[in-house]
Design a protein around this motif. Sequence first.
Motif, PDB file in Angstrom:
ATOM      1  N   LEU A  30     -31.122 -53.996  -3.932  1.00  0.00           N
ATOM      2  CA  LEU A  30     -30.234 -52.836  -3.999  1.00  0.00           C
ATOM      3  C   LEU A  30     -29.807 -52.380  -2.610  1.00  0.00           C
ATOM      4  N   ALA A  31     -30.749 -52.308  -1.673  1.00  0.00           N
ATOM      5  CA  ALA A  31     -30.423 -51.866  -0.311  1.00  0.00           C
ATOM      6  C   ALA A  31     -29.499 -52.856   0.387  1.00  0.00           C
ATOM      7  N   ALA A  32     -29.724 -54.164   0.182  1.00  0.00           N
ATOM      8  CA  ALA A  32     -28.854 -55.168   0.801  1.00  0.00           C
ATOM      9  C   ALA A  32     -27.432 -55.078   0.256  1.00  0.00           C
ATOM     10  N   ALA A  33     -27.307 -54.883  -1.047  1.00  0.00           N
ATOM     11  CA  ALA A  33     -25.969 -54.738  -1.630  1.00  0.00           C
ATOM     12  C   ALA A  33     -25.278 -53.479  -1.123  1.00  0.00           C
ATOM     13  N   ALA A  34     -26.019 -52.380  -1.041  1.00  0.00           N
ATOM     14  CA  ALA A  34     -25.437 -51.139  -0.527  1.00  0.00           C
ATOM     15  C   ALA A  34     -25.037 -51.270   0.933  1.00  0.00           C
ATOM     16  N   LEU A  36     -24.205 -54.050   2.479  1.00  0.00           N
ATOM     17  CA  LEU A  36     -23.037 -54.921   2.551  1.00  0.00           C
ATOM     18  C   LEU A  36     -21.760 -54.157   2.213  1.00  0.00           C
ATOM     19  N   ILE A  37     -21.801 -53.338   1.171  1.00  0.00           N
ATOM     20  CA  ILE A  37     -20.637 -52.531   0.806  1.00  0.00           C
ATOM     21  C   ILE A  37     -20.282 -51.563   1.922  1.00  0.00           C
ATOM     22  N   ALA A  38     -21.300 -50.915   2.504  1.00  0.00           N
ATOM     23  CA  ALA A  38     -21.054 -49.941   3.565  1.00  0.00           C
ATOM     24  C   ALA A  38     -20.441 -50.593   4.796  1.00  0.00           C
ATOM     25  N   VAL A  39     -20.943 -51.764   5.179  1.00  0.00           N
ATOM     26  CA  VAL A  39     -20.431 -52.451   6.373  1.00  0.00           C
ATOM     27  C   VAL A  39     -18.994 -52.904   6.153  1.00  0.00           C
ATOM     28  N   ILE A  40     -18.714 -53.521   5.007  1.00  0.00           N
ATOM     29  CA  ILE A  40     -17.355 -53.990   4.740  1.00  0.00           C
ATOM     30  C   ILE A  40     -16.379 -52.820   4.689  1.00  0.00           C
ATOM     31  N   ALA A  41     -16.753 -51.744   3.992  1.00  0.00           N
ATOM     32  CA  ALA A  41     -15.856 -50.593   3.868  1.00  0.00           C
ATOM     33  C   ALA A  41     -15.622 -49.926   5.216  1.00  0.00           C
ATOM     34  N   SER A  42     -16.686 -49.713   5.987  1.00  0.00           N
ATOM     35  CA  SER A  42     -16.537 -49.009   7.260  1.00  0.00           C
ATOM     36  C   SER A  42     -15.736 -49.825   8.269  1.00  0.00           C
ATOM     37  N   PHE A  43     -15.994 -51.133   8.370  1.00  0.00           N
ATOM     38  CA  PHE A  43     -15.248 -51.961   9.310  1.00  0.00           C
ATOM     39  C   PHE A  43     -13.776 -52.054   8.909  1.00  0.00           C
ATOM     40  N   THR A  44     -13.513 -52.164   7.617  1.00  0.00           N
ATOM     41  CA  THR A  44     -12.121 -52.255   7.167  1.00  0.00           C
ATOM     42  C   THR A  44     -11.369 -50.957   7.429  1.00  0.00           C
ATOM     43  N   ILE A  45     -11.957 -49.827   7.024  1.00  0.00           N
ATOM     44  CA  ILE A  45     -11.283 -48.542   7.186  1.00  0.00           C
ATOM     45  C   ILE A  45     -11.114 -48.198   8.660  1.00  0.00           C
ATOM     46  N   SER A  46     -12.137 -48.405   9.473  1.00  0.00           N
ATOM     47  CA  SER A  46     -12.063 -48.058  10.893  1.00  0.00           C
ATOM     48  C   SER A  46     -11.037 -48.905  11.623  1.00  0.00           C
ATOM     49  N   THR A  47     -11.019 -50.202  11.334  1.00  0.00           N
ATOM     50  CA  THR A  47     -10.075 -51.086  12.013  1.00  0.00           C
ATOM     51  C   THR A  47      -8.635 -50.738  11.651  1.00  0.00           C
ATOM     52  N   ILE A  48      -8.380 -50.487  10.370  1.00  0.00           N
ATOM     53  CA  ILE A  48      -7.024 -50.133   9.951  1.00  0.00           C
ATOM     54  C   ILE A  48      -6.609 -48.785  10.530  1.00  0.00           C
ATOM     55  N   ALA A  49      -7.538 -47.816  10.532  1.00  0.00           N
ATOM     56  CA  ALA A  49      -7.212 -46.481  11.048  1.00  0.00           C
ATOM     57  C   ALA A  49      -6.888 -46.508  12.532  1.00  0.00           C
ATOM     58  N   LEU A 114     -22.778 -50.036  -9.489  1.00  0.00           N
ATOM     59  CA  LEU A 114     -22.820 -48.573  -9.470  1.00  0.00           C
ATOM     60  C   LEU A 114     -23.926 -48.016  -8.578  1.00  0.00           C
ATOM     61  N   PRO A 115     -25.190 -48.436  -8.734  1.00  0.00           N
ATOM     62  CA  PRO A 115     -26.211 -47.890  -7.827  1.00  0.00           C
ATOM     63  C   PRO A 115     -25.979 -48.264  -6.373  1.00  0.00           C
ATOM     64  N   ALA A 116     -25.453 -49.468  -6.100  1.00  0.00           N
ATOM     65  CA  ALA A 116     -25.181 -49.856  -4.718  1.00  0.00           C
ATOM     66  C   ALA A 116     -24.063 -49.007  -4.120  1.00  0.00           C
ATOM     67  N   MET A 117     -23.026 -48.732  -4.887  1.00  0.00           N
ATOM     68  CA  MET A 117     -21.945 -47.861  -4.407  1.00  0.00           C
ATOM     69  C   MET A 117     -22.459 -46.465  -4.114  1.00  0.00           C
ATOM     70  N   CYS A 118     -23.276 -45.935  -5.017  1.00  0.00           N
ATOM     71  CA  CYS A 118     -23.831 -44.599  -4.814  1.00  0.00           C
ATOM     72  C   CYS A 118     -24.684 -44.544  -3.558  1.00  0.00           C
ATOM     73  N   LEU A 119     -25.496 -45.551  -3.342  1.00  0.00           N
ATOM     74  CA  LEU A 119     -26.384 -45.573  -2.181  1.00  0.00           C
ATOM     75  C   LEU A 119     -25.622 -45.816  -0.883  1.00  0.00           C
ATOM     76  N   SER A 120     -24.493 -46.515  -0.954  1.00  0.00           N
ATOM     77  CA  SER A 120     -23.765 -46.880   0.262  1.00  0.00           C
ATOM     78  C   SER A 120     -22.818 -45.793   0.758  1.00  0.00           C
ATOM     79  N   LEU A 121     -22.477 -44.808  -0.065  1.00  0.00           N
ATOM     80  CA  LEU A 121     -21.456 -43.827   0.324  1.00  0.00           C
ATOM     81  C   LEU A 121     -21.799 -43.066   1.602  1.00  0.00           C
ATOM     82  N   PRO A 122     -22.962 -42.416   1.720  1.00  0.00           N
ATOM     83  CA  PRO A 122     -23.238 -41.697   2.975  1.00  0.00           C
ATOM     84  C   PRO A 122     -23.356 -42.610   4.184  1.00  0.00           C
ATOM     85  N   VAL A 123     -23.915 -43.803   3.997  1.00  0.00           N
ATOM     86  CA  VAL A 123     -24.028 -44.757   5.106  1.00  0.00           C
ATOM     87  C   VAL A 123     -22.648 -45.224   5.546  1.00  0.00           C
ATOM     88  N   SER A 124     -21.784 -45.526   4.589  1.00  0.00           N
ATOM     89  CA  SER A 124     -20.433 -45.961   4.909  1.00  0.00           C
ATOM     90  C   SER A 124     -19.662 -44.872   5.639  1.00  0.00           C
TER      91      SER A 124
END
Length: 251
Positions: A30-34, A36-49, A114-124
């Motif tokens: 669960l932590a690895a999936a969260a 991974l989601i946080a890293v992909i989302a943060s790098f994508t959003i930050s780079t585009i912004a 769903l649990p991975a998304m929930c766990l990744s939101l604050p980290v992302s």
Amino acid sequence: MVRGDLGQSFGRGGPISALVRDGLRNTLVLAAAALLIAVIASFTISTIAVAWPNRVATALVNAANTLAVALPTFVTGVLLVLVFALVWPVLPAMGLPPDGLLADPWITLQYLLLPAMCLSLPVSAALTRFLTEALRTELRQPYVLTARALGLSQWRIISRGALRNALPSVITVLGLQTGSLLSGAVIVEAIFAWPGIGGLLQEGINRRDYPLVQILLLVSVTVFIVLQLVTDQIHALLDPRIRVGATRGSS
């Protein structure tokens, strides 16, 4: 500990080592999936912004980051279940796949999302905010001005230079945020009935199963310390100044 004999559980009546092995495996998945989601989302959003700055998009990203940090996981978890499992039933609400995590990757992804998304939101959100500021700082450096004078595109400057130079400090923040993943897993596993370390810890506290609670806390601290050591080593590999400073200090 050296022999692998962690004692017996008062509540379940079995060896604690078996409980910890199964719970730690589920929590790490669960932590690895969260993560991974946080890293992909943060790098994508930050780079585009940073690459294509827009006032409206920046305001939306800042608002989303603020909500992700401010809302506790038990609120976002309930909202995710309400939207994606009840109102729009496309994902299972809780539990593990019936045939196990390794039987069908597609079914496992559905139960894990769903649990991975929930766990990744604050980290992302934390990573996005920090990485965006780090990239903006790098883009104000003299080498960026030289690269633009040579005719390099904004995307190439960010991907080849600014992002690489911003990685060491981001890796440090990522290592610290991993600790919040472990602490947030307790609530997330309770919401989504994910049988991991968090659920075992809650059960041990409720049943006053002191040997189980002691071992789980020891395991959690050990995992956190190991992750920090790995983070420091990766930071040293990415930043030559740390290796040079360590060499000079030892000499």
